[in-house]
Structure formats: C-alpha cells, structure tokens
Design an enzyme around this catalytic site. Structure first.
Site, mmCIF file in Angstrom:
data_model
loop_
_atom_site.group_PDB
_atom_site.id
_atom_site.type_symbol
_atom_site.label_atom_id
_atom_site.label_comp_id
_atom_site.label_asym_id
_atom_site.label_seq_id
_atom_site.Cartn_x
_atom_site.Cartn_y
_atom_site.Cartn_z
ATOM 1 N N ASP A 36 17.703 -28.166 7.212
ATOM 2 C CA ASP A 36 16.657 -28.162 6.196
ATOM 3 C C ASP A 36 16.300 -26.737 5.779
ATOM 4 O OD1 ASP A 36 16.465 -30.840 5.951
ATOM 5 O OD2 ASP A 36 14.604 -31.074 7.070
ATOM 6 N N LYS A 58 14.826 -29.433 0.920
ATOM 7 C CA LYS A 58 14.111 -29.773 -0.306
ATOM 8 C C LYS A 58 13.082 -28.692 -0.538
ATOM 9 C CE LYS A 58 14.119 -34.471 1.404
ATOM 10 N NZ LYS A 58 14.010 -34.312 2.838
ATOM 11 N N MET A 172 1.239 -28.797 4.592
ATOM 12 C CA MET A 172 1.508 -29.127 3.186
ATOM 13 C C MET A 172 0.209 -29.202 2.383
ATOM 14 S SD MET A 172 4.441 -32.007 3.802
ATOM 15 C CE MET A 172 3.764 -32.683 5.308
HETATM 16 N N1 SAH Z 1 8.263 -30.554 11.015
HETATM 17 C C1 SAH Z 1 7.562 -29.364 10.623
HETATM 18 C C2 SAH Z 1 6.647 -29.586 9.436
HETATM 19 C C3 SAH Z 1 7.385 -29.902 8.146
HETATM 20 S S1 SAH Z 1 6.306 -30.160 6.792
HETATM 21 C C4 SAH Z 1 6.769 -28.853 11.829
HETATM 22 O O1 SAH Z 1 6.725 -29.519 12.865
HETATM 23 O O2 SAH Z 1 6.199 -27.766 11.739
HETATM 24 C C5 SAH Z 1 6.302 -28.578 6.040
HETATM 25 C C6 SAH Z 1 4.964 -27.889 6.252
HETATM 26 O O3 SAH Z 1 4.897 -27.332 7.559
HETATM 27 C C7 SAH Z 1 4.728 -26.707 5.338
HETATM 28 O O4 SAH Z 1 4.204 -27.140 4.096
HETATM 29 C C8 SAH Z 1 3.697 -25.913 6.106
HETATM 30 O O5 SAH Z 1 2.418 -26.488 5.955
HETATM 31 C C9 SAH Z 1 4.137 -26.157 7.540
HETATM 32 N N2 SAH Z 1 4.948 -25.043 8.082
HETATM 33 C C10 SAH Z 1 6.207 -25.127 8.524
HETATM 34 N N3 SAH Z 1 6.631 -23.934 8.989
HETATM 35 C C11 SAH Z 1 5.594 -23.074 8.848
HETATM 36 C C12 SAH Z 1 5.377 -21.688 9.147
HETATM 37 N N4 SAH Z 1 6.327 -20.939 9.691
HETATM 38 N N5 SAH Z 1 4.167 -21.146 8.858
HETATM 39 C C13 SAH Z 1 3.195 -21.894 8.314
HETATM 40 N N6 SAH Z 1 3.334 -23.197 8.007
HETATM 41 C C14 SAH Z 1 4.507 -23.786 8.269
#
Ligand code: SAH
Length: 256
Positions: A36, A58, A172
């Site tokens: 991803d 995406k 998000m």
């Molecule tokens: N599965 C992922 C989340 C995916 S949804 C997890 O467990 O973290 C995608 C959202 O995750 C983004 O919109 C943001 O809100 C958050 N996110 C993912 N990586 C991030 C990072 N390094 N710093 C801040 N927010 C992050």
C-alpha cells in the site's frame, strides 16, 4: 506441491525499524509483495531480488486498484503455490481493510495469516511524547475514523466520544477537521481541551502541532497539514509539553 500462503502483514507506522521480526522475515522470503501507499520503501528493499512487487495503494479519493481486484490477485498468486505478502501501513486490522481481504481469501479456500503491526496511533503517541494513557490524566483512549465510507464526516457517536473517552485519536480526519471540531464542541467538549496534529509520524518528516480543540482547524490551515496525519484530543497532550520542558532543562544543565 508446496501450498501458497497469503500473509497479511502490518508494516508499522512509518519508521522502517518499527516492524516486527516476523513481518520482516515474511517480506524477506516472499515471492510476491502487494503493498500500500503508506509502506516505507526501505521495507520493500528487504525483499528478495526476484520477488514481484505490486503497488496497490490508494491516494485519498483515488483508487488505483479495486478491493475486489486486490483480493482476486492475492488468491491467484497463492493458488500458484507462492508465498504472498500483503503489506499494509500500521496494523492490517485497524482501518486497514485486512478483515475484508481475509474474508475473500477464506471464502476462496486460500491459506492466510495475519501479522500485526504498530498502528499509527501507538507509533505517533511514542514519537510525539503524548501518552495515550497517563495515571491521573487519562484512563481510556479510543481510535476512531474521521471519515465515513461515503467520504463525509464519520457517523461515530461524537456525543458519547466527547464525554466518555480521555484521549481521542482520529484517523483519516484531516479533510473533515471543521466538522469533527464542530461535532465535539457541539456535544459539549471544552474548546480548551488540549489537542495535537501529527503528520507523517515516526518518519524523518514528522511534524507535531499542538494547541486546543477550538484552534485545530485554523492550525491545520496555518501549517498546511496533509495526510497521513492523526488528530489527538485530550489532556495528555499536555504531558508532551511537560516532558519537552524537562528535557530542555536537563539538556541546558548538561551543557551549562
Ligand atoms: N492501518 C493503518 C491506518 C490506515 S488508515 C494503521 O494502523 O495505522 C490511514 C490513516 O492512518 C491516515 O489517514 C492517518 O490518519 C493515519 N496514519 C497512518 N500513518 C500515519 C503516520 N505515519 N502519521 C500520522 N498518521 C498516520
């Protein structure tokens, strides 16, 4: 004939060192890696030379590969006896659609496993020095999505979240920030509640912006906060300020 396996793997929050030993081993031995957008390139570099790397990320609002297509490709590669890694940012079961993909595989009779990852809330809590729980300050936290499946503000129970959760972590949420701020304030959460925005947490490009709930949207505009970013709301944001001040004092006394 060796049987194929799909490993649905959490890559961690951004820092490539924040991955589990098991996840790294799966990447290193994979025949096929479907990854991803939020996966760090350095982790892909761990794959064998002959491994097939397929991007299925995406960008928000854009779908480069449909969820159905991803499921079908995972199943097809595994059916050929391959070791397939489905690599996702953070943890696969936290806003990662890992459950949906596992269901597709299970229905197709394909062997699969789930390897957890450090979710971004936990990774950025550490990197930003904002504890999710802290004795006397925060005894509970919740992770919620700010965006619903139709792309508008999420229909989580903002009324209950405003009162029953100490540290609120919103995934998000950046594109819905004005609505989220409105929902929490409207349901009686104080505008003075400490809050933070954490962009690209745990990476070398991390930015941490702190203020209050009432200021969040204007802070995001001022600093042009972009995805991926998390919103944190709660008193434990103040622990960060305390820790930073003490760190500065300690450093000053060492050099002075
Ligand atoms: N599965 C992922 C989340 C995916 S949804 C997890 O467990 O973290 C995608 C959202 O995750 C983004 O919109 C943001 O809100 C958050 N996110 C993912 N990586 C991030 C990072 N390094 N710093 C801040 N927010 C992050």
């Amino acid at each position: 004939m060796s049987r194929g396996l799909v490993s649905i793997v959490g890559a961690g929050p951004g820092d490539p060192e924040l991955i589990t030993v098991k996840a790294l081993k799966r990447i290193q031995s994979a025949d096929v890696i479907m990854y991803d957008r939020l996966v760090n390139d350095q982790l892909l570099a761990e794959a064998r030379e002959g491994a097939l790397r397929i991007y299925c990320g995406k960008a928000p609002g854009l779908h480069s590969m449909s969820q159905e297509m991803i499921g079908r490709m995972l199943a097809a590669h595994a059916a050929e006896g391959k070791q397939v890694v489905r690599l996702k940012g953070g943890d696969p079961f936290i806003f990662g659609r890992g459950g949906e993909e596992a269901l597709v595989l299970a229905e197709a009779g394909i062997a699969f496993e789930i390897i957890p990852g450090i979710t971004s809330a936990v990774g950025t809590s550490a990197s930003s020095l904002i504890p999710l729980t802290h004795r006397g300050v925060a005894s509970s936290f919740a992770c919620v999505t700010g965006t619903g499946s139709d792309g508008s503000v999420s229909s989580v129970r903002w009324d209950l979240l405003a009162h029953s959760v100490d540290t609120l972590v919103i995934y998000m949420g950046i594109s819905q920030l004005p609505q989220i701020q409105h929902e929490l304030l409207h349901h009686g959460k104080s505008g003075h509640t400490p809050a933070a925005l954490i962009e690209r947490g745990t990476t070398s490009e991390e930015r941490i912006i702190t203020g209050t709930l009432a200021e969040l949207h204007s802070l995001a505009l001022l600093h042009q906060v972009n995805n991926p970013a998390l919103i944190m709301v709660g008193e434990s944001v103040l622990i960060r300020e305390q820790l930073l001040q003490m760190q500065q004092a300690a450093n000053a006394s060492m050099t002075g």
